[in-house]
Design an enzyme around this catalytic site. Structure first.
Site, PDB file in Angstrom:
ATOM      1  N   GLU A 107       0.837  -1.200   0.000  1.00  0.00           N
ATOM      2  CA  GLU A 107       0.000   0.000   0.000  1.00  0.00           C
ATOM      3  C   GLU A 107       0.867   1.243   0.000  1.00  0.00           C
ATOM      4  O   GLU A 107       2.000   1.238   0.481  1.00  0.00           O
ATOM      5  CB  GLU A 107      -0.901   0.003   1.242  1.00  0.00           C
ATOM      6  CG  GLU A 107      -1.889  -1.147   1.235  1.00  0.00           C
ATOM      7  CD  GLU A 107      -2.921  -1.064   2.345  1.00  0.00           C
ATOM      8  OE1 GLU A 107      -4.111  -1.223   2.046  1.00  0.00           O
ATOM      9  OE2 GLU A 107      -2.544  -0.846   3.511  1.00  0.00           O
ATOM     10  N   CYS A 120       3.437   8.777   0.889  1.00  0.00           N
ATOM     11  CA  CYS A 120       4.027   7.852   1.862  1.00  0.00           C
ATOM     12  C   CYS A 120       4.196   6.507   1.161  1.00  0.00           C
ATOM     13  O   CYS A 120       3.226   5.944   0.656  1.00  0.00           O
ATOM     14  CB  CYS A 120       3.092   7.730   3.061  1.00  0.00           C
ATOM     15  SG  CYS A 120       3.642   6.501   4.258  1.00  0.00           S
ATOM     16  N   CYS A 127       6.793  -6.659   7.130  1.00  0.00           N
ATOM     17  CA  CYS A 127       7.880  -6.069   7.925  1.00  0.00           C
ATOM     18  C   CYS A 127       8.327  -7.081   8.958  1.00  0.00           C
ATOM     19  O   CYS A 127       7.514  -7.817   9.525  1.00  0.00           O
ATOM     20  CB  CYS A 127       7.391  -4.801   8.625  1.00  0.00           C
ATOM     21  SG  CYS A 127       8.695  -3.951   9.542  1.00  0.00           S
ATOM     22  N   CYS A 131       6.936  -4.619  15.711  1.00  0.00           N
ATOM     23  CA  CYS A 131       6.502  -3.642  16.722  1.00  0.00           C
ATOM     24  C   CYS A 131       5.074  -3.999  17.150  1.00  0.00           C
ATOM     25  O   CYS A 131       4.221  -4.291  16.296  1.00  0.00           O
ATOM     26  CB  CYS A 131       6.568  -2.218  16.181  1.00  0.00           C
ATOM     27  SG  CYS A 131       8.236  -1.764  15.657  1.00  0.00           S
ATOM     28  N   CYS A 134       1.811  -2.162  15.509  1.00  0.00           N
ATOM     29  CA  CYS A 134       1.788  -1.836  14.073  1.00  0.00           C
ATOM     30  C   CYS A 134       1.180  -2.973  13.241  1.00  0.00           C
ATOM     31  O   CYS A 134       1.518  -4.146  13.435  1.00  0.00           O
ATOM     32  CB  CYS A 134       3.223  -1.576  13.602  1.00  0.00           C
ATOM     33  SG  CYS A 134       3.324  -1.111  11.870  1.00  0.00           S
ATOM     34  N   SER A 208      12.053   7.054   7.611  1.00  0.00           N
ATOM     35  CA  SER A 208      11.762   6.695   9.000  1.00  0.00           C
ATOM     36  C   SER A 208      12.280   5.294   9.273  1.00  0.00           C
ATOM     37  O   SER A 208      12.014   4.358   8.519  1.00  0.00           O
ATOM     38  CB  SER A 208      10.249   6.746   9.222  1.00  0.00           C
ATOM     39  OG  SER A 208       9.940   6.304  10.527  1.00  0.00           O
ATOM     40  N   SER A 231      12.117   5.920  15.034  1.00  0.00           N
ATOM     41  CA  SER A 231      10.991   5.483  15.848  1.00  0.00           C
ATOM     42  C   SER A 231      11.494   5.090  17.225  1.00  0.00           C
ATOM     43  O   SER A 231      12.016   3.994  17.411  1.00  0.00           O
ATOM     44  CB  SER A 231      10.317   4.287  15.170  1.00  0.00           C
ATOM     45  OG  SER A 231       9.734   4.714  13.964  1.00  0.00           O
ATOM     46  N   LEU A 232      11.321   5.962  18.175  1.00  0.00           N
ATOM     47  CA  LEU A 232      11.869   5.738  19.514  1.00  0.00           C
ATOM     48  C   LEU A 232      10.857   5.000  20.394  1.00  0.00           C
ATOM     49  O   LEU A 232      11.121   3.919  20.887  1.00  0.00           O
ATOM     50  CB  LEU A 232      12.251   7.088  20.128  1.00  0.00           C
ATOM     51  CG  LEU A 232      13.141   7.041  21.353  1.00  0.00           C
ATOM     52  CD1 LEU A 232      14.478   6.417  21.018  1.00  0.00           C
ATOM     53  CD2 LEU A 232      13.330   8.445  21.921  1.00  0.00           C
ATOM     54  N   ASN A 307      -2.817   4.879  16.187  1.00  0.00           N
ATOM     55  CA  ASN A 307      -3.949   4.651  15.292  1.00  0.00           C
ATOM     56  C   ASN A 307      -4.414   3.213  15.476  1.00  0.00           C
ATOM     57  O   ASN A 307      -3.606   2.303  15.636  1.00  0.00           O
ATOM     58  CB  ASN A 307      -3.529   4.895  13.841  1.00  0.00           C
ATOM     59  CG  ASN A 307      -3.136   6.342  13.617  1.00  0.00           C
ATOM     60  OD1 ASN A 307      -3.906   7.255  13.888  1.00  0.00           O
ATOM     61  ND2 ASN A 307      -1.912   6.578  13.157  1.00  0.00           N
ATOM     62  N   CYS A 350      -0.644   6.174  10.001  1.00  0.00           N
ATOM     63  CA  CYS A 350       0.586   5.489  10.405  1.00  0.00           C
ATOM     64  C   CYS A 350       0.277   4.172  11.090  1.00  0.00           C
ATOM     65  O   CYS A 350      -0.546   4.117  11.998  1.00  0.00           O
ATOM     66  CB  CYS A 350       1.364   6.320  11.413  1.00  0.00           C
ATOM     67  SG  CYS A 350       1.828   7.914  10.834  1.00  0.00           S
TER      68      CYS A 350
HETATM   69  N1  SAH Z   1       9.767   0.821   9.860  1.00  0.00           N
HETATM   70  C1  SAH Z   1       9.818   2.265   9.888  1.00  0.00           C
HETATM   71  C2  SAH Z   1       8.625   2.887   9.184  1.00  0.00           C
HETATM   72  C3  SAH Z   1       7.336   2.634   9.937  1.00  0.00           C
HETATM   73  S1  SAH Z   1       5.925   3.625   9.738  1.00  0.00           S
HETATM   74  C4  SAH Z   1       9.908   2.742  11.316  1.00  0.00           C
HETATM   75  O1  SAH Z   1       9.842   1.914  12.226  1.00  0.00           O
HETATM   76  O2  SAH Z   1      10.075   3.931  11.529  1.00  0.00           O
HETATM   77  C5  SAH Z   1       6.174   5.176  10.388  1.00  0.00           C
HETATM   78  C6  SAH Z   1       5.797   5.387  11.862  1.00  0.00           C
HETATM   79  O3  SAH Z   1       4.479   4.950  12.219  1.00  0.00           O
HETATM   80  C7  SAH Z   1       6.765   4.680  12.772  1.00  0.00           C
HETATM   81  O4  SAH Z   1       7.222   5.561  13.732  1.00  0.00           O
HETATM   82  C8  SAH Z   1       5.887   3.617  13.355  1.00  0.00           C
HETATM   83  O5  SAH Z   1       6.374   3.158  14.573  1.00  0.00           O
HETATM   84  C9  SAH Z   1       4.570   4.337  13.471  1.00  0.00           C
HETATM   85  N2  SAH Z   1       3.443   3.453  13.742  1.00  0.00           N
HETATM   86  C10 SAH Z   1       3.369   2.121  13.581  1.00  0.00           C
HETATM   87  N3  SAH Z   1       2.169   1.645  13.984  1.00  0.00           N
HETATM   88  C11 SAH Z   1       1.469   2.695  14.414  1.00  0.00           C
HETATM   89  C12 SAH Z   1       0.145   2.857  14.918  1.00  0.00           C
HETATM   90  N4  SAH Z   1      -0.679   1.825  15.039  1.00  0.00           N
HETATM   91  N5  SAH Z   1      -0.258   4.101  15.245  1.00  0.00           N
HETATM   92  C13 SAH Z   1       0.559   5.157  15.070  1.00  0.00           C
HETATM   93  N6  SAH Z   1       1.804   5.070  14.578  1.00  0.00           N
HETATM   94  C14 SAH Z   1       2.257   3.857  14.255  1.00  0.00           C
END
Ligand code: SAH
Length: 358
Positions: A107, A120, A127, A131, A134, A208, A231-232, A307, A350
């Site tokens: 997507e 985006c 992936c 996490c 996600c 990111s 992504s911290l 989200n 996100c």
């Molecule tokens: N793999 C990359 C890109 C991920 S998407 C990364 O980890 O940065 C971009 C951002 O959306 C990341 O910071 C990710 O952690 C965040 N994200 C993932 N799931 C989410 C959710 N359910 N709600 C809000 N942000 C989310």
């Protein structure tokens, strides 16, 4: 069943052996043009149609002869994927579901803000990072996207826009871990920034990452002004490992030191993404600890209230908690914003992108 319907499975099973034109190297395209009795400058014309226009087929490349258009169609695919889904959210965010040549799905998203059009894009099918909040990692990773598949997402989103719109920003924040597909991503970014490609400024492109220190250091050495977002999501290793499992083998110190190097080398301020998960990482003490972690650093924190992902039992805190978290950081001198939620009603925000849409 009519006889046509009986034929369908057979036709569908026949693989399309034509390559997407974007994946064909210039040198090869030049020799192919020569064998068709065409001049070299046709290459530039074709490229301009692909990058600067919104045409959706070879047939519409009106400054090429009919014969050449037909030959192109016979030899190459205009794009390597099939658009199998297109949703438009109430805020005019658009999401495309693309079926790649091997049947895998990804997507990508177009977001509209006043004076800004951000795309985006995804870098992997699925992936591997896992996490806990996600949707993209629910089924693990299947494969890396090719350079062409990455660039084509930008081009297909570009074709969705009106004549008076143009892409201003690219965020590599879709499905996948971009720095785990480093080589293909870098060559895609080279095309997007090159004058012969899309000519986008590197400062308008943000990558990111979950935080892969060695790759962050390599990225710093690109000699480009790309933006880096990390992504911290937690201010200490114990909590981070709980919600970002790959942290176990990395650790915050390594990530911070790679980020510091990125800043020293590029002069670009690093963004720290922090998904707010109610009752998990959203408490005042987490904000205090985060401020402490980032002190003396030129940094920007982007808070992302989680989200929703239907399979997951996690949610965003309420607005007051989010504001309180933000205020604590501000009070400690940390630059902080709350990310605007885009396209949530079509699962385009996100963390809501995923590879299965059945
Ligand atoms: N793999 C990359 C890109 C991920 S998407 C990364 O980890 O940065 C971009 C951002 O959306 C990341 O910071 C990710 O952690 C965040 N994200 C993932 N799931 C989410 C959710 N359910 N709600 C809000 N942000 C989310």
């Amino acid at each position: 069943m009519t006889s046509d319907e009986a034929l369908l499975p057979l036709l569908a099973a026949e693989p399309d052996s034509r390559r997407p034109i974007l994946s064909v190297p210039d040198s090869e395209l030049l020799s192919w043009l020569a064998t068709q009795g065409e001049k070299k400058f046709r290459l530039g014309q074709i490229r301009r149609w692909l990058f600067d226009s919104r045409v959706g087929s070879f047939d519409e490349m009106s400054n090429l002869s009919r014969k050449l258009r037909d030959q192109l169609e016979a030899e190459f695919r205009f794009e390597g994927f099939e658009k199998v889904g297109h949703q438009i959210a109430t805020d005019r965010t658009e999401k495309l579901l693309l079926k790649l040549s091997d049947g895998e799905l990804v997507e990508c998203v177009l977001m509209r803000d006043p004076g800004r059009r951000t795309v985006c894009i995804s870098t992997q099918v699925g992936c591997a990072m896992g996490c806990t909040f996600c949707a993209s990692g629910l089924l693990g990773v299947k494969r890396d996207l090719t350079t062409t598949e990455i660039v084509e997402q930008v081009l297909v989103l570009n074709r969705l826009m009106q004549d008076d719109e143009k892409i201003t920003n690219v965020v590599v924040m879709g499905i996948g871990e971009p720095l785990a597909n480093y080589t293909n991503l870098m060559s895609a970014l080279e095309t997007l920034t090159s004058g012969e490609g899309l000519g986008l400024g590197a400062r308008r492109i943000t990558v990111s990452t979950v935080g892969i220190p060695a790759k962050i250091r390599e990225f710093a050495q690109q000699g480009q002004q790309f933006n880096l977002a990390i992504s911290l999501h937690a201010p200490n290793d114990e909590l981070r490992t709980e919600i970002v499992p790959v942290n176990k083998g990395t650790g915050l110190r390594q990530i911070l030191s790679a980020a510091d190097e990125f800043f020293e080398v590029t002069g670009r301020r690093v963004s720290w993404e922090y998904v707010l998960l109610a009752g998990v990482n959203d408490q005042p003490e987490h904000a205090e600890e985060l401020a402490q972690l980032l002190r003396n650093r030129i940094a920007h924190v982007n808070l992302i209230p989680m989200n929703g992902v239907s399979e997951l039992n996690l949610q965003a805190p309420g607005e007051p908690q989010t504001r309180r978290f933000q205020e604590i950081l501000q009070g400690r001198g940390v630059n902080v914003t709350v990310r605007k939620r885009k396209g949530a009603d079509i699962d385009a925000a996100c963390g809501q992108l995923r590879l299965n849409r059945s």
